[in-house]
Design a protein around this motif. Structure first.
Motif, mmCIF file in Angstrom:
data_model
loop_
_atom_site.group_PDB
_atom_site.id
_atom_site.type_symbol
_atom_site.label_atom_id
_atom_site.label_comp_id
_atom_site.label_asym_id
_atom_site.label_seq_id
_atom_site.Cartn_x
_atom_site.Cartn_y
_atom_site.Cartn_z
ATOM 1 N N ASP A 127 4.314 11.041 -4.460
ATOM 2 C CA ASP A 127 4.192 9.914 -5.373
ATOM 3 C C ASP A 127 3.738 10.423 -6.734
ATOM 4 O O ASP A 127 2.838 11.260 -6.823
ATOM 5 C CB ASP A 127 3.189 8.893 -4.843
ATOM 6 C CG ASP A 127 3.590 8.314 -3.494
ATOM 7 O OD1 ASP A 127 4.807 8.171 -3.259
ATOM 8 O OD2 ASP A 127 2.698 8.016 -2.685
ATOM 9 N N THR A 186 8.520 7.705 -6.340
ATOM 10 C CA THR A 186 8.336 8.406 -5.065
ATOM 11 C C THR A 186 9.536 9.309 -4.827
ATOM 12 O O THR A 186 10.686 8.872 -4.947
ATOM 13 C CB THR A 186 8.198 7.414 -3.896
ATOM 14 O OG1 THR A 186 6.998 6.660 -4.060
ATOM 15 C CG2 THR A 186 8.131 8.158 -2.563
ATOM 16 N N ASN A 226 0.845 -1.192 0.000
ATOM 17 C CA ASN A 226 0.000 0.000 0.000
ATOM 18 C C ASN A 226 0.881 1.242 0.000
ATOM 19 O O ASN A 226 2.056 1.188 0.381
ATOM 20 C CB ASN A 226 -0.911 0.008 1.237
ATOM 21 C CG ASN A 226 -1.841 -1.193 1.273
ATOM 22 O OD1 ASN A 226 -2.407 -1.582 0.254
ATOM 23 N ND2 ASN A 226 -1.991 -1.789 2.454
ATOM 24 N N GLN A 227 0.299 2.365 -0.404
ATOM 25 C CA GLN A 227 1.078 3.595 -0.441
ATOM 26 C C GLN A 227 1.559 3.984 0.954
ATOM 27 O O GLN A 227 2.623 4.580 1.098
ATOM 28 C CB GLN A 227 0.243 4.735 -1.046
ATOM 29 C CG GLN A 227 -0.172 4.494 -2.500
ATOM 30 C CD GLN A 227 0.994 4.150 -3.396
ATOM 31 O OE1 GLN A 227 1.216 2.979 -3.730
ATOM 32 N NE2 GLN A 227 1.763 5.142 -3.787
ATOM 33 N N GLN A 271 6.083 4.016 -11.736
ATOM 34 C CA GLN A 271 5.637 4.580 -10.463
ATOM 35 C C GLN A 271 6.844 5.037 -9.651
ATOM 36 O O GLN A 271 7.775 4.266 -9.444
ATOM 37 C CB GLN A 271 4.830 3.550 -9.668
ATOM 38 C CG GLN A 271 3.490 3.202 -10.297
ATOM 39 C CD GLN A 271 2.463 4.317 -10.132
ATOM 40 O OE1 GLN A 271 2.716 5.312 -9.458
ATOM 41 N NE2 GLN A 271 1.299 4.149 -10.736
ATOM 42 N N GLN A 330 4.529 -1.515 -8.738
ATOM 43 C CA GLN A 330 3.285 -1.004 -9.296
ATOM 44 C C GLN A 330 3.470 -0.374 -10.673
ATOM 45 O O GLN A 330 2.565 0.280 -11.188
ATOM 46 C CB GLN A 330 2.691 0.028 -8.320
ATOM 47 C CG GLN A 330 2.342 -0.567 -6.963
ATOM 48 C CD GLN A 330 1.893 0.473 -5.948
ATOM 49 O OE1 GLN A 330 2.101 1.659 -6.137
ATOM 50 N NE2 GLN A 330 1.279 0.024 -4.865
#
Length: 322
Positions: free
Chosen positions: A30, A39, A18-19, A37, A88
């Motif tokens: 993010d 961050t 999960n984030q 994906q 992801q």
């Protein structure tokens, strides 16, 4: 049977998270770039330096979370991302650095508009990918390579040997079968994943290598070190491939970064991140990191590396690094 093995190699199980698992106590943003994906963590000062972390095979952005706060406390920002076909991000299969270089090009281009100093820090497949990038492009400040491999053929051959305990002649025959199957299924050549004999780069390099690495034989590290043409330093670890790195190791790596970056701190009131904070682009911190992060990696006794690191630090000081 061989087809299943090929799929396991080329399409490893993605890490699910999960984030909130990305929390490390610092603000983060993010975002997604062309299916990748990403961050970005922001340290608590204005900085012109950012570490771009490249995770290993079968890894994800979670890999850096246990180390993130230590890196950020040193006064540099930290960016990480899921390679294609990992975590992801979009993608169907991995290429062990070949196409992953394109992911790095994308992220470095994005970060170059924000930072003066970009540091590549890679582990395993990510380290090899970082090295592939560094010998082609001269727009990064320095690189930290944690357990890179020289040729993929040799790594897979070593895995076959460990799993089957069969003679080398049989192991090499099985490798050739796997290579043909992967070529047919994915139009991808395992043998194409190898570093050149001469690693021509002027980017300062810190190599982290362990004789206790059961996945990547130590001769990969020595070959890389001797072939690298730029300023280089090697630190010997006493961990297996997937074990967590100690705070002493992180401190040495951070010292290496600090010795190579310029204009680390700039008190510029018009910093590009001010508007991001005002727009609440960064996610508030405070959620505790969950224990499942790096759950497959065993803890390391920090004292195990202490004496060795003290010696290495002394050597680094003599080399004007730390």
């Amino acid at each position: 049977m061989f087809e299943n093995y090929c799929r396991q190699i080329m399409q490893p199980n993605r890490v699910k998270f999960n984030q909130s698992d990305l929390e490390c106590g610092f603000p983060r943003q993010d975002f997604k770039l062309q299916g990748i994906q990403c961050t970005l963590y922001k340290c608590k000062i204005t900085t012109q330096s950012c570490v771009l972390y490249l995770h290993g095979y079968n890894g994800s952005r979670l890999e850096i979370v246990p180390y993130a706060s230590i890196i950020l406390q040193s006064g540099v920002d930290l960016c990480t991302f899921d390679f294609q076909a990992a975590g992801q991000s979009d993608g169907d299969f991995v290429t062990f650095g070949l196409n992953e270089q394109l992911n790095v090009i994308l992220l470095v281009d994005y970060l170059s508009s924000k930072y003066q100093n970009i540091i590549l820090w890679g582990r395993s497949m990510g380290a090899t990918t970082a090295l592939m990038y560094a010998i082609k492009y001269q727009n990064i400040t320095c690189i930290i390579l944690d357990s890179p491999f020289y040729t993929l053929d040799d790594v897979i051959l070593n895995l076959i040997k460990q799993k089957l305990h069969t003679p080398n002649l049989i192991n090499k025959g099985l490798l050739e079968i796997l290579k043909r199957q992967i070529q047919q299924l994915y139009n991808f050549s395992i043998s194409s994943v190898k570093l050149p004999q001469i690693l021509n780069s002027n980017c300062p390099m810190l190599l982290l290598a362990s004789k206790f690495d059961t996945l990547i034989p130590y001769h990969h590290f020595t070959n890389i070190f001797h072939s690298y043409q730029g300023q280089k330093h090697i630190i010997n670890l006493y961990n297996n491939h997937n074990e967590l790195r100690s705070k002493d190791i992180l401190s040495t790596a951070i010292g290496f970064i600090q010795s190579n970056i310029t204009n680390t701190i700039q008190n510029n009131p018009s910093n590009r991140f001010i508007q991001d904070f005002q727009k609440h682009s960064y996610i508030p911190t405070g959620i505790k990191i969950k224990s499942k992060i790096m759950r497959n990696q065993s803890a390391v006794n920090p004292q195990k590396n202490s004496a060795i690191l003290q010696k290495n630090r002394a050597l680094l000081q003599l080399s004007n690094i730390d």
